[in-house]
Design a protein around this motif. Structure first.
Motif, PDB file in Angstrom:
ATOM      1  N   GLU A   9      -6.492  -2.919  -6.057  1.00  0.00           N
ATOM      2  CA  GLU A   9      -7.981  -2.921  -6.006  1.00  0.00           C
ATOM      3  C   GLU A   9      -8.745  -3.989  -6.838  1.00  0.00           C
ATOM      4  O   GLU A   9      -9.916  -4.177  -6.647  1.00  0.00           O
ATOM      5  CB  GLU A   9      -8.492  -1.565  -6.454  1.00  0.00           C
ATOM      6  CG  GLU A   9      -8.137  -0.327  -5.766  1.00  0.00           C
ATOM      7  CD  GLU A   9      -8.520   0.903  -6.058  1.00  0.00           C
ATOM      8  OE1 GLU A   9      -8.756   0.868  -7.328  1.00  0.00           O
ATOM      9  OE2 GLU A   9      -8.439   1.890  -5.314  1.00  0.00           O
ATOM     10  N   THR A  50       0.951  -1.001  -8.426  1.00  0.00           N
ATOM     11  CA  THR A  50      -0.010  -0.120  -8.416  1.00  0.00           C
ATOM     12  C   THR A  50      -1.316  -0.159  -7.979  1.00  0.00           C
ATOM     13  O   THR A  50      -1.900  -1.073  -7.579  1.00  0.00           O
ATOM     14  CB  THR A  50      -0.185  -0.101 -10.271  1.00  0.00           C
ATOM     15  OG1 THR A  50      -0.686  -1.473 -10.509  1.00  0.00           O
ATOM     16  CG2 THR A  50       0.964   0.157 -11.040  1.00  0.00           C
ATOM     17  N   VAL A  51      -2.036   0.896  -7.880  1.00  0.00           N
ATOM     18  CA  VAL A  51      -3.268   0.796  -7.113  1.00  0.00           C
ATOM     19  C   VAL A  51      -4.206  -0.113  -7.742  1.00  0.00           C
ATOM     20  O   VAL A  51      -5.257  -0.781  -7.138  1.00  0.00           O
ATOM     21  CB  VAL A  51      -3.898   2.264  -7.066  1.00  0.00           C
ATOM     22  CG1 VAL A  51      -5.204   2.112  -6.373  1.00  0.00           C
ATOM     23  CG2 VAL A  51      -2.947   3.375  -6.136  1.00  0.00           C
ATOM     24  N   ALA A 106       0.735  -1.173   0.068  1.00  0.00           N
ATOM     25  CA  ALA A 106       0.125  -0.108   0.049  1.00  0.00           C
ATOM     26  C   ALA A 106       0.647   1.287  -0.127  1.00  0.00           C
ATOM     27  O   ALA A 106       0.572   2.202  -0.606  1.00  0.00           O
ATOM     28  CB  ALA A 106      -0.948  -0.148   1.318  1.00  0.00           C
ATOM     29  N   ALA A 146       2.563   1.571  -3.495  1.00  0.00           N
ATOM     30  CA  ALA A 146       1.380   2.053  -4.470  1.00  0.00           C
ATOM     31  C   ALA A 146       0.671   3.412  -4.216  1.00  0.00           C
ATOM     32  O   ALA A 146       0.443   3.959  -5.312  1.00  0.00           O
ATOM     33  CB  ALA A 146       0.114   1.036  -4.327  1.00  0.00           C
ATOM     34  N   TYR A 147       0.445   3.604  -2.945  1.00  0.00           N
ATOM     35  CA  TYR A 147      -0.435   5.110  -2.853  1.00  0.00           C
ATOM     36  C   TYR A 147       0.792   6.002  -2.607  1.00  0.00           C
ATOM     37  O   TYR A 147       0.087   7.596  -2.342  1.00  0.00           O
ATOM     38  CB  TYR A 147      -1.087   5.068  -1.755  1.00  0.00           C
ATOM     39  CG  TYR A 147      -2.352   4.216  -1.847  1.00  0.00           C
ATOM     40  CD1 TYR A 147      -3.598   4.784  -2.442  1.00  0.00           C
ATOM     41  CD2 TYR A 147      -2.392   2.702  -1.646  1.00  0.00           C
ATOM     42  CE1 TYR A 147      -4.614   3.911  -2.729  1.00  0.00           C
ATOM     43  CE2 TYR A 147      -3.310   1.923  -2.003  1.00  0.00           C
ATOM     44  CZ  TYR A 147      -4.510   2.533  -2.582  1.00  0.00           C
ATOM     45  OH  TYR A 147      -5.706   1.679  -2.593  1.00  0.00           O
ATOM     46  N   SER A 148       2.090   6.079  -2.944  1.00  0.00           N
ATOM     47  CA  SER A 148       3.111   7.129  -2.696  1.00  0.00           C
ATOM     48  C   SER A 148       3.962   7.153  -3.858  1.00  0.00           C
ATOM     49  O   SER A 148       3.857   6.171  -4.696  1.00  0.00           O
ATOM     50  CB  SER A 148       3.727   6.973  -1.296  1.00  0.00           C
ATOM     51  OG  SER A 148       4.474   5.924  -1.507  1.00  0.00           O
TER      52      SER A 148
END
Length: 295
Positions: A162, A157-158, A141, A144-146
């Motif tokens: 998801e 990757t996000v 996480a 992916a989110y930074s």
């Protein structure tokens, strides 16, 4: 089928003692360590564990890493088809076609072992800081989110997180890597059967070079394309580049019109059938030469 399996068993005789196999195993371990080092730095620096499959996904979810691993496979299969002192006996007791199918089944088994070997090595390198639960880790996480994942070139990757679970993603990456490596190996076999053992390696190099040169970012900078044109180029490359098809993150997860996983598998299957047809056609004109015959 019994005769085909007999050819496969003969090709595997002395497999673990083969210098090419030993060299490939050694270089494979070195390659996995060098590619996984960027991930191990994050684990040690932030003290966060990872899911056991994530090191493999981040390492071989990238096209450049797949390209490097395929070079080792070219080294292993440079002398296809397998020839030995017993080959005339098998050609006499079976048919050329069954002998070729035995060669292809041998190649498929070796590619499966090679793919599984890469997974086990990358998983073992981070085994101390990993867990087996089927959920994404905090490390994934964070990457992916930074911007940390982008800075380290880690393909976390996000949209992937998801859309699937770690083990589901693992099966997809393993399948794509297997099909890509199998296409490359069958191309080398077909090229060697067409005319000498140099054309197979040349064909394999062009196959890898084709995917390497079809890079959307590089083409965009070279042609000075805008955002809209870049989207079209990225979409086109995603459909025609073998290296793009093997990259898990470059697929359709409901966000764009990139190929789906099953469409990439179909793409590789078409290539396999093409190389199979070339091999069968070349086998009719292939001149077998063994030790003791005049050149």
């Amino acid at each position: 089928m019994r005769q085909v399996l007999a050819v496969v068993r003969y090709d595997f005789r002395g497999f673990l003692k083969n210098p090419k196999v030993i060299l490939t195993v050694f270089l494979g371990i070195v390659l996995c360590y060098l590619l996984s080092e960027r991930i191990m730095v994050v684990i040690k620096g932030y003290g966060t564990p990872v899911q056991v499959a994530e090191p493999f996904l981040w390492t071989f979810g990238d096209g450049a890493s797949v390209l490097l691993s395929s070079i080792l496979l070219m080294l292993l299969f440079s002398d296809l088809p397998q020839m030995g002192s017993v080959t005339p006996y098998y050609l006499y007791r079976t048919t050329k076609r069954r002998w070729l199918f035995g060669q292809m089944l041998y190649v498929a088994c070796v590619v499966a072992l090679y793919t599984g070997f890469l997974f086990l090595v990358t998983a073992a390198l981070c085994m101390r800081d990993s867990y087996g639960g089927n959920r994404w880790s905090d490390t994934a996480a964070m990457l992916a989110y930074s911007k940390l994942g982008e800075d380290l070139c880690v393909p976390s990757t996000v949209k992937v997180m998801e859309s699937t679970t770690p083990y589901g993603c693992m099966l997809g990456v393993l399948g794509l890597l297997f099909f890509y490596s199998l296409c490359l190996s069958f191309l080398i076999l077909a090229g060697n059967l067409l005319s000498g053992k140099k054309r197979g390696m040349i064909g394999g190099l062009f196959f890898s070079l084709w995917g390497f040169l079809l890079d959307a970012r590089g083409l965009g900078k070279l042609l000075h394309l805008g955002t809209h044109e870049m989207y079209k180029v990225n979409l086109l490359v995603g459909w025609i580049s073998p290296l793009s098809h093997v990259t898990y993150g470059r697929h359709n997860f409901g966000y764009d019109k990139m190929p789906a996983i099953w469409q990439s598998c179909l793409f590789f299957l078409i290539l396999l059938l093409l190389f199979l047809g070339l091999s069968l056609g070349a086998l009719r004109r292939y001149s077998f030469r063994f030790l003791g015959e005049e050149s």
